[in-house]
Write a protein that holds these residues in place. Structure first.
Motif, PDB file in Angstrom:
ATOM      1  N   ALA A  26       0.785  -1.241  -0.085  1.00  0.00           N
ATOM      2  CA  ALA A  26       0.018  -0.039   0.065  1.00  0.00           C
ATOM      3  C   ALA A  26       0.832   1.355  -0.054  1.00  0.00           C
ATOM      4  N   ALA A  27       0.359   2.350  -0.453  1.00  0.00           N
ATOM      5  CA  ALA A  27       1.045   3.672  -0.769  1.00  0.00           C
ATOM      6  C   ALA A  27       0.089   4.659  -0.640  1.00  0.00           C
ATOM      7  N   GLY A  28       0.496   5.659   0.174  1.00  0.00           N
ATOM      8  CA  GLY A  28      -0.509   6.796   0.477  1.00  0.00           C
ATOM      9  C   GLY A  28      -1.550   6.236   1.321  1.00  0.00           C
ATOM     10  N   SER A  29      -2.709   7.140   1.423  1.00  0.00           N
ATOM     11  CA  SER A  29      -3.860   7.014   2.353  1.00  0.00           C
ATOM     12  C   SER A  29      -4.473   5.840   1.706  1.00  0.00           C
ATOM     13  N   THR A  30      -4.691   4.727   2.662  1.00  0.00           N
ATOM     14  CA  THR A  30      -5.536   3.601   2.203  1.00  0.00           C
ATOM     15  C   THR A  30      -6.529   3.161   3.547  1.00  0.00           C
ATOM     16  N   PRO A  31      -7.621   2.693   3.149  1.00  0.00           N
ATOM     17  CA  PRO A  31      -8.709   2.418   4.255  1.00  0.00           C
ATOM     18  C   PRO A  31      -8.291   1.407   5.339  1.00  0.00           C
ATOM     19  N   LEU A  32      -7.578   0.328   4.681  1.00  0.00           N
ATOM     20  CA  LEU A  32      -7.089  -0.934   5.764  1.00  0.00           C
ATOM     21  C   LEU A  32      -5.609  -0.947   5.646  1.00  0.00           C
ATOM     22  N   PRO A  33      -5.075  -1.719   6.652  1.00  0.00           N
ATOM     23  CA  PRO A  33      -3.566  -1.964   6.672  1.00  0.00           C
ATOM     24  C   PRO A  33      -3.151  -3.123   5.731  1.00  0.00           C
ATOM     25  N   VAL A  34      -1.762  -2.941   5.530  1.00  0.00           N
ATOM     26  CA  VAL A  34      -1.271  -4.506   4.796  1.00  0.00           C
ATOM     27  C   VAL A  34      -1.307  -5.374   5.496  1.00  0.00           C
ATOM     28  N   THR A  36      -4.409  -6.987   5.525  1.00  0.00           N
ATOM     29  CA  THR A  36      -5.645  -7.383   5.532  1.00  0.00           C
ATOM     30  C   THR A  36      -6.184  -8.277   4.587  1.00  0.00           C
ATOM     31  N   ALA A  37      -7.222  -9.184   4.855  1.00  0.00           N
ATOM     32  CA  ALA A  37      -7.408 -10.260   3.849  1.00  0.00           C
ATOM     33  C   ALA A  37      -8.976 -10.447   3.630  1.00  0.00           C
ATOM     34  N   MET A  38      -9.400 -10.979   2.520  1.00  0.00           N
ATOM     35  CA  MET A  38     -10.828 -11.007   2.308  1.00  0.00           C
ATOM     36  C   MET A  38     -10.498 -12.512   1.613  1.00  0.00           C
ATOM     37  N   ALA A  39     -12.134 -13.268   1.773  1.00  0.00           N
ATOM     38  CA  ALA A  39     -12.022 -14.542   1.104  1.00  0.00           C
ATOM     39  C   ALA A  39     -13.421 -14.685   0.459  1.00  0.00           C
ATOM     40  N   LEU A  47     -15.831 -12.893   3.089  1.00  0.00           N
ATOM     41  CA  LEU A  47     -15.502 -12.776   4.521  1.00  0.00           C
ATOM     42  C   LEU A  47     -14.424 -11.689   4.363  1.00  0.00           C
ATOM     43  N   GLY A  48     -14.754 -10.795   5.307  1.00  0.00           N
ATOM     44  CA  GLY A  48     -13.797  -9.645   5.495  1.00  0.00           C
ATOM     45  C   GLY A  48     -14.110  -8.428   4.373  1.00  0.00           C
ATOM     46  N   ALA A  49     -12.956  -7.560   4.143  1.00  0.00           N
ATOM     47  CA  ALA A  49     -12.748  -6.677   3.201  1.00  0.00           C
ATOM     48  C   ALA A  49     -11.370  -6.172   3.081  1.00  0.00           C
ATOM     49  N   ILE A  50     -11.094  -5.781   1.684  1.00  0.00           N
ATOM     50  CA  ILE A  50      -9.869  -5.072   1.360  1.00  0.00           C
ATOM     51  C   ILE A  50      -9.710  -3.450   1.569  1.00  0.00           C
ATOM     52  N   SER A  51     -10.945  -2.983   1.200  1.00  0.00           N
ATOM     53  CA  SER A  51     -11.028  -1.560   1.252  1.00  0.00           C
ATOM     54  C   SER A  51     -12.082  -0.938   1.957  1.00  0.00           C
ATOM     55  N   GLY A  52     -13.096  -1.625   2.503  1.00  0.00           N
ATOM     56  CA  GLY A  52     -14.320  -1.321   3.172  1.00  0.00           C
ATOM     57  C   GLY A  52     -15.077  -0.833   2.031  1.00  0.00           C
ATOM     58  N   CYS A  54     -14.478   0.315  -1.525  1.00  0.00           N
ATOM     59  CA  CYS A  54     -14.048   0.909  -2.863  1.00  0.00           C
ATOM     60  C   CYS A  54     -13.746  -0.024  -3.863  1.00  0.00           C
ATOM     61  N   VAL A  55     -13.204  -1.044  -3.640  1.00  0.00           N
ATOM     62  CA  VAL A  55     -12.434  -2.029  -4.432  1.00  0.00           C
ATOM     63  C   VAL A  55     -13.005  -3.622  -4.263  1.00  0.00           C
ATOM     64  N   ASP A  56     -13.780  -3.473  -3.383  1.00  0.00           N
ATOM     65  CA  ASP A  56     -13.949  -4.875  -2.737  1.00  0.00           C
ATOM     66  C   ASP A  56     -14.984  -5.810  -3.857  1.00  0.00           C
ATOM     67  N   SER A  57     -15.716  -5.121  -4.317  1.00  0.00           N
ATOM     68  CA  SER A  57     -16.606  -5.942  -5.550  1.00  0.00           C
ATOM     69  C   SER A  57     -15.645  -6.400  -6.537  1.00  0.00           C
ATOM     70  N   ASP A  58     -14.623  -5.676  -7.135  1.00  0.00           N
ATOM     71  CA  ASP A  58     -13.789  -6.138  -8.137  1.00  0.00           C
ATOM     72  C   ASP A  58     -12.797  -7.220  -7.624  1.00  0.00           C
ATOM     73  N   VAL A  59     -12.573  -7.072  -6.380  1.00  0.00           N
ATOM     74  CA  VAL A  59     -11.705  -8.372  -5.497  1.00  0.00           C
ATOM     75  C   VAL A  59     -12.440  -9.554  -5.544  1.00  0.00           C
ATOM     76  N   ALA A  60     -13.960  -9.334  -5.261  1.00  0.00           N
ATOM     77  CA  ALA A  60     -14.800 -10.564  -5.147  1.00  0.00           C
ATOM     78  C   ALA A  60     -14.974 -11.185  -6.704  1.00  0.00           C
ATOM     79  N   ALA A  61     -14.880 -10.385  -7.680  1.00  0.00           N
ATOM     80  CA  ALA A  61     -15.040 -10.795  -8.944  1.00  0.00           C
ATOM     81  C   ALA A  61     -13.803 -11.737  -9.331  1.00  0.00           C
ATOM     82  N   THR A  62     -12.689 -10.879  -9.124  1.00  0.00           N
ATOM     83  CA  THR A  62     -11.468 -11.586  -9.468  1.00  0.00           C
ATOM     84  C   THR A  62     -11.164 -13.137  -8.525  1.00  0.00           C
ATOM     85  N   ALA A  63     -11.782 -12.923  -7.521  1.00  0.00           N
ATOM     86  CA  ALA A  63     -11.588 -14.224  -6.618  1.00  0.00           C
ATOM     87  C   ALA A  63     -12.556 -15.254  -7.503  1.00  0.00           C
ATOM     88  N   GLN A  64     -13.557 -15.130  -7.724  1.00  0.00           N
ATOM     89  CA  GLN A  64     -14.303 -15.882  -8.616  1.00  0.00           C
ATOM     90  C   GLN A  64     -13.540 -16.326  -9.887  1.00  0.00           C
TER      91      GLN A  64
END
Length: 234
Positions: A26-34, A36-39, A47-52, A54-64
């Motif tokens: 991570a660089a700059g201002s981020t919602p959650l610390p390095v 952090t995990a999401m499953a 389970l969990g969240a990466i950004s609260g 902002c990008v969680d929906s894309d992370v979930a799609a990538t996970a699929q």
């Protein structure tokens, strides 16, 4: 990651395949610390969240996608631009994060219950993951020289173990470069500090719950003692 470990261990016991996304840089201002995990499992349970958000929906799609083809995916997310719409992917806080998303097959994740048990028992433990290649190479490092799993080679295991033991007492994260590129992400989970709460007011319960779920990533192990009867309160 420690906040979702109990449920991940349950998924492992149920032989439920899932994808694990870890915030590794991570660089700059981020919602959650390095760290952090999401499953996400095959049914789309998250389970969990990466950004609260902002990008969680894309992370979930990538996970699929990762669950479908079995190949890990690194993805970098930057700040949302001035012309971004409500459905565009980007961090509104202006920072940049790198997320490593990988499949976690139940038959290859014997490191997971070891990590979950150590964290649940409040013992210090470090967790390392290889950031390239195929499969799901993980290594769990415990005090006293014990470890579970492998990063694929003996050299990588020894280098990661030596690096992991440095931040083990206090916690933290590190990236180990065995070759020319970042190769291994390491997160150390120390024993939580003890917070003793002695009071005669009802504040003890809420304070203990807040301490146990600290957003700093360093939660407290709380012991609360109330002595209201001594002050004449029924």
């Amino acid at each position: 990651m420690r906040d979702i470990l109990p449920q991940l261990a349950q998924w492992w016991r149920e032989s439920r395949p899932f994808a694990l996304a870890t915030l590794v840089d991570a660089a700059g201002s981020t919602p959650l610390p390095v760290g952090t995990a999401m499953a996400v499992d095959g049914e789309g349970t998250v389970l969990g969240a990466i950004s609260g958000g902002c990008v969680d929906s894309d992370v979930a799609a990538t996970a699929q996608e990762v669950l479908g083809d079995g190949r890990p995916v690194p993805r970098r997310y930057g700040p949302a631009g001035p012309d971004s719409g409500p459905f565009d992917v980007g961090l509104t806080c202006g920072g940049t994060v790198t997320v490593w998303t990988e499949p976690v097959p139940p038959d290859g994740a014997r490191w997971l219950p070891v990590l979950a048990e150590a964290v649940g028992a409040r013992r210090p433990v470090a967790h390392a993951v290889r950031l390239h290649g195929t499969g799901s190479p993980h290594l769990v490092v415990l005090p006293g020289g014990d470890r579970e799993g492998s990063l694929g080679t003996g050299e990588a295991d020894l280098d990661a173990e030596a690096t992991a033991r440095l931040p083990l007492p206090e916690g933290g994260t590190a990236v180990l470069s065995i070759g020319p590129h970042p190769d291994v992400f390491i997160a150390a989970h120390p024993s939580p500090p003890l917070l003793a709460i002695v009071t005669w007011t009802p504040v003890a319960g809420p304070l203990a719950r807040i301490a146990a779920s600290s957003a700093t990533g360093r939660s407290f192990w709380s012991i609360a003692r109330c002595s209201r009867r001594r002050h004449g309160t029924p």
